[in-house]
Design an enzyme around this catalytic site. Structure first.
Site, mmCIF file in Angstrom:
data_model
loop_
_atom_site.group_PDB
_atom_site.id
_atom_site.type_symbol
_atom_site.label_atom_id
_atom_site.label_comp_id
_atom_site.label_asym_id
_atom_site.label_seq_id
_atom_site.Cartn_x
_atom_site.Cartn_y
_atom_site.Cartn_z
ATOM 1 N N GLY A 162 59.976 -26.968 69.969
ATOM 2 C CA GLY A 162 60.292 -25.571 70.243
ATOM 3 C C GLY A 162 61.572 -25.512 71.051
ATOM 4 C CB SER B 232 58.965 -27.247 64.599
ATOM 5 O OG SER B 232 58.528 -26.112 65.273
ATOM 6 C CG HIS C 99 55.452 -25.795 83.686
ATOM 7 N ND1 HIS C 99 55.620 -25.608 85.049
ATOM 8 C CD2 HIS C 99 54.659 -24.768 83.268
ATOM 9 C CE1 HIS C 99 54.966 -24.526 85.420
ATOM 10 N NE2 HIS C 99 54.373 -24.002 84.366
ATOM 11 C CG ASP D 97 52.908 -25.189 79.978
ATOM 12 O OD1 ASP D 97 53.286 -26.334 80.224
ATOM 13 O OD2 ASP D 97 53.657 -24.191 80.050
#
Ligand SMILES: NC(=O)c1ccc[n+]([C@@H]2O[C@H](COP(=O)([O-])OP(=O)(O)OC[C@H]3O[C@@H](n4cnc5c(N)ncnc54)[C@H](OP(=O)(O)O)[C@@H]3O)[C@@H](O)[C@H]2O)c1
Length: 330
Positions: A26, A54, A109, A84
Site C-alpha cells: 500500500g 496490489s 507503527h 495495523d
C-alpha cells in the site's frame, strides 16, 4: 533522548545483503520497497495475500511477489507494512508458523507490538522504523533527495544490532536526509493515535463539520461556508508546518489572529479537555485498539459510516466546488 542521526552517522552494512520481505504494497509498502531498492538494499520480495489488488502494481514495479508464508520462510527481515488491524491475523496465521529461525520483524507503527497483537518470537529482533507521515510522502521526499523524519525503537534485541538495523532501514528510505530520532514502541503508538484522533483527523473533522453547519445555519451559502471552514485548512496547515504556530500568526491578518485568540480559550474548554482525557484513557488502557481490531475482524468496518458521509451537505458543497474549479481534483 538522543540527538538526530543522519545518513553519514549510520552503518548501512548491517542491512546490506539481507533478504527483505515487505508485507503489504500500500502507501508505505510501495514507497519503502522502491526506496530500499534505490538505496541498494535487498534482495526484496513483496509478500501479498491471495487475490491482492496490489500484485500487478508490485510486479509492474519490477518486484517478485510471493505469498506471506513463502516470504516468512525466506526472509532475514520481515517488514510488516500491512494495515495495523490485520497484523494479528497476518502474524498468527501466515508468518509465525512459517518463519525462518532468527528472523527480524520490523514495523512502521508500534500499534500491534505495543498492544500485544504480535508477540515477539524469542529468537529475533523486533524493531520500529517509523517514517512519520503518509506513505506516499516517503517516496515523494526520497525522490527530491529528502525524506520524512524517522523514529526508531527496539522492542527486542537478539542480534545485538537491532538499533543499527532500524536506523539503516530508515536511512535507506530517506529519513537519514532529514533526521532520525530514538523513541519507544509505547511513545510512538500513544502519540500517533492521540494525534490522529484529537487533531489531525478526528479533531479537524469535528471542527470542520460543526463550523460548516453553524455557518449554513446562519444563512451563509454552503459554497462560502465550505471554503472558509474546509477548503482553506490546507493553506493554514502549510503555514504551520513551515513556520510553527507563532510564525503562522505572523503570516495571517491581525484580524484573524486577534479573533483566534478571543475564541481559543472557549474552544479549548472543559468539554474539549474531557474529550481528550477520554481519548487518552482508551488509548492507554488498550480498549481503543481492541475495539478496532475486533471491529475489523468482524468484517465490514466503517462501510456504513462512509456511505453516510457521502450524503452530508458538507460533502455536497465540496463536490460542487471542486466541479467548478479549473484544475481541481474531482
Ligand atoms: N509512521 C507513520 O507515520 C505511519 C503513517 C501512516 C501509516 N503507517 C503505518 O504503515 C502501515 C501500513 O499503512 P499504509 O498507510 O501503507 O496502509 P495501506 O496503504 O492501506 O496498505 C495496506 C496494505 O496492507 C495490506 N493488507 C491489508 N489487510 C491484509 C491482510 N489481511 N493480509 C495481508 N495484507 C493485508 C493491503 O493489501 P492489499 O494490497 O492486498 O489490499 C495493503 O497492501 C501501518 O502499520 C500504518 O500504521 C505509519
Amino acid at each position: 533522548m538522543s540527538d538526530a542521526l543522519y545518513t553519514d552517522d549510520i552503518d548501512m552494512s548491517v542491512l546490506a545483503g539481507q533478504k527483505l520481505a515487505l508485507v503489504g504494497y500500500g502507501n508505505h509498502g510501495r514507497s519503502h520497497a522502491l526506496c530500499l531498492r534505490d538505496s541498494g538494499m535487498g534482495p526484496i520480495r513483496i509478500a501479498l495475500r491471495d487475490g491482492s489488488p496490489s500484485r500487478k502494481t508490485a510486479q509492474d514495479d519490477g518486484f517478485e511477489v510471493v505469498g506471506l508464508e513463502e516470504a516468512a520462510g525466506w526472509a532475514d527481515l520481515v517488514a510488516i507494512l500491512a494495515a495495523d488491524e490485520a497484523h494479528r491475523q497476518i502474524w498468527t496465521e501466515a508468518i509465525r508458523p512459517y518463519r525462518k529461525p532468527g528472523q527480524a520483524l520490523l514495523f512502521c507503527h508500534g500499534f500491534s507490538v505495543h498492544y500485544g497483537f504480535v508477540e515477539a518470537p524469542e529468537d529475533g529482533d523486533v524493531i520500529l522504523a517509523a517514517a512519520k507521515g503518509p506513505g506516499g510522502a516517503v517516496r515523494q521526499e526520497f525522490e527530491k533527495g529528502s525524506g520524512l523524519i524517522g523514529f526508531w525503537a527496539v522492542h527486542q534485541d537478539v542480534s545485538g544490532q537491532a538499533a543499527a538495523i532500524a536506523q539503516a532501514y530508515l536511512a535507506a528510505i530517506g529519513s537519514g536526509n532529514v533526521g532520525i530520532f530514538e523513541t519507544t514502541f509505547r511513545e510512538e503508538t500513544v502519540s500517533d493515535l492521540f494525534g490522529e484522533q484529537v487533531i489531525l483527523v478526528g479533531g479537524m473533522v469535528a471542527l470542520a463539520r460543526a463550523s460548516f453547519d453553524r455557518l449554513v445555519a446562519a444563512g451563509v451559502s454552503p459554497r462560502m461556508a465550505y471554503i472558509d471552514c474546509v477548503h482553506e485548512i490546507k493553506y493554514l496547515a502549510d503555514l504551520v508546518q513551515d513556520r510553527g504556530i507563532a510564525g503562522m500568526f505572523k503570516a495571517i491578518s491581525d484580524t484573524a489572529e486577534f479573533g483566534a485568540r478571543e475564541v481559543e480559550a472557549d474552544i479549548a474548554g472543559p468539554g474539549l479537555m474531557q474529550a481528550f482525557d477520554q481519548a487518552m484513557a482508551r488509548i492507554e488502557d488498550g480498549s481503543f485498539a481492541r475495539k478496532w481490531v475486533e471491529t475489523y475482524e468482524a468484517g465490514n468496518a466503517m462501510v456504513t459510516d462512509r456511505e453516510q458521509d457521502e450524503v452530508l451537505p458538507v460533502e455536497a458543497a465540496g463536490r460542487d466546488l471542486r466541479a467548478r474549479l479549473k484544475g481541481a481534483k474531482k
